[in-house]
Design a protein around this motif. Sequence first.
Motif, PDB file in Angstrom:
ATOM      1  N   UNK A   1       0.806  -1.218   0.000  1.00 49.31           N
ATOM      2  CA  UNK A   1       0.000   0.000   0.000  1.00 49.31           C
ATOM      3  C   UNK A   1       0.840   1.269   0.000  1.00 49.31           C
ATOM      4  N   UNK A   2       2.172   1.164   0.064  1.00 46.35           N
ATOM      5  CA  UNK A   2       3.001   2.374   0.089  1.00 46.35           C
ATOM      6  C   UNK A   2       3.144   2.943  -1.310  1.00 46.35           C
ATOM      7  N   UNK A   3       3.601   4.195  -1.386  1.00 47.19           N
ATOM      8  CA  UNK A   3       3.742   4.965  -2.624  1.00 47.19           C
ATOM      9  C   UNK A   3       2.400   5.203  -3.301  1.00 47.19           C
ATOM     10  N   UNK A   4       1.321   5.146  -2.530  1.00 46.40           N
ATOM     11  CA  UNK A   4      -0.003   5.402  -3.082  1.00 46.40           C
ATOM     12  C   UNK A   4      -0.355   6.886  -3.061  1.00 46.40           C
ATOM     13  N   UNK A   5       0.258   7.643  -2.150  1.00 42.66           N
ATOM     14  CA  UNK A   5      -0.064   9.063  -2.018  1.00 42.66           C
ATOM     15  C   UNK A   5       1.224   9.880  -2.031  1.00 42.66           C
ATOM     16  N   UNK A   6       1.341  10.759  -3.008  1.00 42.91           N
ATOM     17  CA  UNK A   6       2.507  11.639  -3.095  1.00 42.91           C
ATOM     18  C   UNK A   6       2.051  13.004  -3.578  1.00 42.91           C
TER      19      UNK A   6
END
Length: 751
Positions: free
Chosen positions: A341-346
């Motif tokens: 689920x990481x790198x989903x929001x930047x």
Amino acid sequence: MKAFGKILGLGLLGLLLIIVALGFALTHLFDPNDYKDEIRQLAREKAHVELTLNGDIGWSLFPWLGLELHEASIATLNNPKVPFADLQMLGLSVRVLPLLRREVQMSDVRVEGLNLTLTRDANGHGNWEDIGKPLPEPSVAGNPASSPAEAPGSAPAPAQAQTSERSVKLDIDSLTVNNARVLYTDEKAGQSYGAESIQLSTGPVHEGANIPLKASAFLSASQPNLKARTELTGELRFDRKLKRYNLEDMRLSGETSGEPLAGKTLTFVAQGQVLVDLGANVASWSGLKVSANQLRALGELNLRDLDKAPQVSGGLSIAQFDLRTFLDGIGHPLPATADPAVFKKLELVTRLEGSPNSLALEDLAVKLDDSTFSGRVAVEDFAKQALRIRLKGDTFNADRYLPAKSEQAKGASAARQAEVKQQEATAVAGAGSTPLPNAPTQVAWSTDKLLPVDRLRALDLQADLGFGALTLDKLPISDAQLNASGQGGLLTLQTLRGSLYNGTFEAKGTVDVRPAVPQLGINTKINRVPVEHFIKGESPDQQPPVKGLLTLNSDLTATGNSQKALVDTLNGNASFSINDGVLVNANLEQQLCQAIATLNRKQLSGEPRGKDTPFQELRGSLVIRNGVASNPDLKARIPGLTVNGHGDLDLRVLGMDYNVGVVVEGDQRAMPDPACQVNERYVGVEVPLRCRGPLELGAKACRLDQDGLGKVAAKLAGNRLKDKIDQKLEEKLGDKVSPELKDALKGLFKR
């Protein structure tokens, strides 16, 4: 007078009719196609180009000076058979009378099927550089050709006539280019670029007025293979005297695909107001809006020193987007991470500063998933990949971003956990009547690659990172500070320090990827950190074998590029101490009472009263050779007990094998077990234990050493016989001999 005016009017009308008649005669009786050879020769002599006219020439004289060329091409005089430009049709017309006022009033200008071929040869010479250049004069025998200015007797070239400062005024109804093509080839670089199906159309062209503009083309590159469809719209305004060019309401859109995108397609749109001021050598792009698939950005860019090394400045704001999906959509998917689920929001906001060889993101504010960062990120030299990072973050869980375990690593971990659970099931804490656990055999470490060696060898890095809260290897570090640098394949960790569970830690080290096999060195200092957080098992319900405050100093080296390789080659020294600790779920007192009862030849009458064994200190030193740590001086201070031991820790399988000696005072409880009472002859006697098995078992892997216990029993039997002899001597001799003689006689029985 009236008659004179009438006569003058009739005269002018007659003159106009004569001019019209002459124009008609010229355009209908004079055919320029009959003079193609003269036109070609004129092009050679005056323009110094090779003009080929394969089609007809159409023309008109008045009121429009019209020209229409078909199937024409132009080549340089040096290479007349290879045209660099050709077209199917060129049509234009100019009003005659405005030309006398230095005004160019043109109707629609149309260009059909233009092909422009530009080539730079292996020597770096471009074919366009010869356009308009005459052929060199042939040499005269014994005397090289001289230029006309150098010829004997020739008059010096007159100075160029001063042209009028008043520029030519342009007035064109429209410009249309259909199906044009431009090809550029660089033979030295082995690269080529192309623009095909070029379509261009404009509204009326007037200097100082907005000119509606629309263009489209298909672009391509050969190395790497890349193709793009583009479309440009906007309104162009220019001032030739000031050298200012504005493209207002500019919108560039299209899509691209090719090798860099691994077969995926990138759809893009760029909008804004573009200004180029060549007089001041500046340019700007205001109201910048960019979209590329899911990415949306706003900002502005400013360029200065266009005539030198251009410098860029401006601002950029990127709205929140899914980085993982975006990169996957352009053919560069992120590697699998521990948390998918990481790198989903930047999202980010920054101020830009740059040059042709550098780019800096100043005053950077970044939000990545649940973390926020601020600071500076810069590439000071693109060629050297000189990366400079200075960031501060609030919270960051690094474990979520680590590479996901491979199936091989998961299988190895599962096999070892199964082995530990099997051993733990048979290791019953308390009486110690079960067999000694077997030494573990399952490897505890992954063979997955850890370091991107090729990238690290080329990296030029300086990093200064700070975190309010950093999670690393499941350890919550507060006020973390990391300083690192790397150049030429040598990476140096100047410091990694922070607070951990009310204790502190600091690490320094190096990673040398210059050799074929990476070499690592690390120095660590841990001060009063709860040890259970370092040794807790993977299962949440698995209890750590020991608790307490750990102080550790180590200096270690290793080689390899996987966990297993590093542990197998681990060498160095360490010292440790654990204070105010507990041996969890391991009633060492009960084990020792069982040993005393055995020596007393009695049975314990009560049940074990506790599961844990508290201790004041556990300390020792380690000498590590190829993944095996030898501990020659294990010591522990436990209330009522003295513990000494020595053994090995096999870090390759996370196993232990220890011999431990315990001196016990006996059952110190208010109501002691009769079988666990220590009489005087047991004072100072060391009870032997053997500890073997996985590290996770801790003291539960310890059992009475029956062989050692037999030796202790034999020693105690000898001491009992000695005591009886001493008692008999005391009774027989009484006060008849001196104390010195008594001691001498007793000493005979000690030998």
